[in-house]
Design a protein around this motif. Sequence first.
Motif, PDB file in Angstrom:
ATOM      1  N   ARG A  36       0.622  -1.554   0.134  1.00 44.39           N
ATOM      2  CA  ARG A  36      -0.018   0.148   0.442  1.00 44.39           C
ATOM      3  C   ARG A  36       0.892   1.315   0.361  1.00 44.39           C
ATOM      4  O   ARG A  36       0.787   2.362  -0.683  1.00 44.39           O
ATOM      5  N   SER A  37       1.869   1.417   0.339  1.00 40.65           N
ATOM      6  CA  SER A  37       2.548   2.545   0.549  1.00 40.65           C
ATOM      7  C   SER A  37       4.121   1.962   1.292  1.00 40.65           C
ATOM      8  O   SER A  37       4.056   0.911   1.491  1.00 40.65           O
ATOM      9  N   ALA A  38       4.872   2.541   1.241  1.00 43.20           N
ATOM     10  CA  ALA A  38       6.076   2.269   1.412  1.00 43.20           C
ATOM     11  C   ALA A  38       7.164   4.377   2.355  1.00 43.20           C
ATOM     12  O   ALA A  38       6.701   4.962   1.515  1.00 43.20           O
ATOM     13  N   VAL A  39       7.825   3.539   3.401  1.00 45.34           N
ATOM     14  CA  VAL A  39       8.671   5.113   3.866  1.00 45.34           C
ATOM     15  C   VAL A  39      10.252   4.594   3.803  1.00 45.34           C
ATOM     16  O   VAL A  39      10.229   3.227   3.928  1.00 45.34           O
ATOM     17  N   VAL A  40      10.950   5.561   3.626  1.00 41.33           N
ATOM     18  CA  VAL A  40      12.639   5.275   3.519  1.00 41.33           C
ATOM     19  C   VAL A  40      13.180   5.879   5.181  1.00 41.33           C
ATOM     20  O   VAL A  40      12.462   7.262   4.817  1.00 41.33           O
ATOM     21  N   VAL A  41      13.911   5.548   5.466  1.00 46.48           N
ATOM     22  CA  VAL A  41      14.330   5.248   7.072  1.00 46.48           C
ATOM     23  C   VAL A  41      15.635   5.031   6.680  1.00 46.48           C
ATOM     24  O   VAL A  41      16.363   4.691   5.453  1.00 46.48           O
ATOM     25  N   SER A  42      16.230   6.880   7.139  1.00 44.64           N
ATOM     26  CA  SER A  42      18.254   6.000   7.465  1.00 44.64           C
ATOM     27  C   SER A  42      18.577   6.084   9.066  1.00 44.64           C
ATOM     28  O   SER A  42      18.577   7.381   9.398  1.00 44.64           O
ATOM     29  N   ALA A  43      19.011   5.712   9.709  1.00 40.96           N
ATOM     30  CA  ALA A  43      20.219   6.343  10.935  1.00 40.96           C
ATOM     31  C   ALA A  43      21.392   7.164  10.497  1.00 40.96           C
ATOM     32  O   ALA A  43      21.553   7.931  11.498  1.00 40.96           O
ATOM     33  N   GLN A  44      22.326   7.118   9.661  1.00 41.88           N
ATOM     34  CA  GLN A  44      22.815   7.440   9.609  1.00 41.88           C
ATOM     35  C   GLN A  44      22.279   8.811   8.537  1.00 41.88           C
ATOM     36  O   GLN A  44      21.518   9.406   8.121  1.00 41.88           O
ATOM     37  N   LYS A  45      24.005   9.600   8.369  1.00 53.44           N
ATOM     38  CA  LYS A  45      23.528  10.562   6.688  1.00 53.44           C
ATOM     39  C   LYS A  45      23.573   9.960   5.776  1.00 53.44           C
ATOM     40  O   LYS A  45      24.444   9.405   4.979  1.00 53.44           O
ATOM     41  N   ILE A  46      22.685  10.076   4.792  1.00 52.52           N
ATOM     42  CA  ILE A  46      22.429   9.067   3.581  1.00 52.52           C
ATOM     43  C   ILE A  46      22.162  10.579   3.256  1.00 52.52           C
ATOM     44  O   ILE A  46      21.523  11.232   2.920  1.00 52.52           O
ATOM     45  N   PRO A  47      23.068  10.459   1.797  1.00 50.20           N
ATOM     46  CA  PRO A  47      22.542  12.181   0.453  1.00 50.20           C
ATOM     47  C   PRO A  47      20.537  11.309   0.550  1.00 50.20           C
ATOM     48  O   PRO A  47      20.216  10.887   0.442  1.00 50.20           O
ATOM     49  N   PRO A  48      20.506  13.487   1.169  1.00 57.41           N
ATOM     50  CA  PRO A  48      18.839  13.063   0.056  1.00 57.41           C
ATOM     51  C   PRO A  48      18.099  12.319  -0.991  1.00 57.41           C
ATOM     52  O   PRO A  48      17.441  12.167  -0.885  1.00 57.41           O
ATOM     53  N   ALA A  49      19.234  12.625  -1.918  1.00 60.71           N
ATOM     54  CA  ALA A  49      18.807  12.570  -3.200  1.00 60.71           C
ATOM     55  C   ALA A  49      18.250  10.743  -3.176  1.00 60.71           C
ATOM     56  O   ALA A  49      17.627  10.655  -4.172  1.00 60.71           O
ATOM     57  N   ARG A  79      14.990   0.565   5.642  1.00 63.42           N
ATOM     58  CA  ARG A  79      16.186   0.761   5.740  1.00 63.42           C
ATOM     59  C   ARG A  79      16.904   0.963   5.225  1.00 63.42           C
ATOM     60  O   ARG A  79      17.686   0.267   4.912  1.00 63.42           O
ATOM     61  N   ILE A  80      17.632   2.182   4.954  1.00 63.01           N
ATOM     62  CA  ILE A  80      19.313   2.117   4.373  1.00 63.01           C
ATOM     63  C   ILE A  80      19.987   2.166   5.270  1.00 63.01           C
ATOM     64  O   ILE A  80      20.385   3.403   5.878  1.00 63.01           O
ATOM     65  N   LEU A  81      20.636   1.360   5.682  1.00 59.26           N
ATOM     66  CA  LEU A  81      21.477   0.714   6.448  1.00 59.26           C
ATOM     67  C   LEU A  81      22.806   2.307   6.655  1.00 59.26           C
ATOM     68  O   LEU A  81      23.193   2.537   7.393  1.00 59.26           O
ATOM     69  N   PHE A  82      23.655   1.486   5.361  1.00 63.61           N
ATOM     70  CA  PHE A  82      24.722   2.591   5.518  1.00 63.61           C
ATOM     71  C   PHE A  82      24.938   2.726   3.712  1.00 63.61           C
ATOM     72  O   PHE A  82      24.186   2.134   2.861  1.00 63.61           O
ATOM     73  N   VAL A  83      25.885   3.693   3.451  1.00 61.87           N
ATOM     74  CA  VAL A  83      25.861   3.896   1.308  1.00 61.87           C
ATOM     75  C   VAL A  83      27.631   3.831   1.699  1.00 61.87           C
ATOM     76  O   VAL A  83      28.111   4.708   2.652  1.00 61.87           O
ATOM     77  N   GLU A  84      28.215   3.504   0.902  1.00 60.40           N
ATOM     78  CA  GLU A  84      29.711   3.671   0.875  1.00 60.40           C
ATOM     79  C   GLU A  84      30.230   4.007  -0.761  1.00 60.40           C
ATOM     80  O   GLU A  84      30.036   3.244  -1.438  1.00 60.40           O
ATOM     81  N   LYS A  85      30.599   5.181  -0.577  1.00 56.97           N
ATOM     82  CA  LYS A  85      30.783   5.540  -2.275  1.00 56.97           C
ATOM     83  C   LYS A  85      32.430   5.830  -3.087  1.00 56.97           C
ATOM     84  O   LYS A  85      32.975   5.974  -1.973  1.00 56.97           O
ATOM     85  N   GLY A  86      31.956   5.773  -3.949  1.00 54.05           N
ATOM     86  CA  GLY A  86      33.788   6.248  -4.312  1.00 54.05           C
ATOM     87  C   GLY A  86      34.961   4.885  -3.660  1.00 54.05           C
ATOM     88  O   GLY A  86      36.097   4.751  -3.228  1.00 54.05           O
TER      89      GLY A  86
END
Length: 151
Positions: A36-49, A79-86
């Motif tokens: 029916r719906s979805a919400v995206v959350v994160s505990a860390q600083k994940i890029p807003p994009a 839940r986006i737990l972490f993102v590591e770029k580059g």
Amino acid sequence: MSWVKSCFLPVALVCIALASCSIFAKEQPTPVYDVRSAVVVSAQKIPPAILAGVGDRVNAAINATVRTDVYPRVVLTIRILFVEKGQGFDKSRNVAKVSVDAASVDDGSVIAVSAFEVTSFSSSPTAADEILAEDIAARIRSAFSLSAGRA
């Protein structure tokens, strides 16, 4: 050398017999939910994009999906737990770890959980967030049998 030839035929026959068993094995169907719906959350600083991109894409897919049968109604918490770029030699590899809970609309209990890691490649730091968001949303669409909506 003759023992090799005498062992080859029985081993080959056993391998063929085992391979033929897999043809007849039925794959268990995955459960289907009426999301029916979805919400995206994160505990860390994940890029807003990334957060907005995943949310927009998944909710567009939810709106584009039409169910003709009755399935358990759920809402997704992504839940986006972490993102590591580059990462990598040329700094083009981007990785995200994601967890998705499907909670029942009726009583709020979590009835399905999915966790996965997404790896994407982009030499442009600007495009990396959008590509990662699309890859995460694509995995969620696949896991919950959602149509590809327009974000």
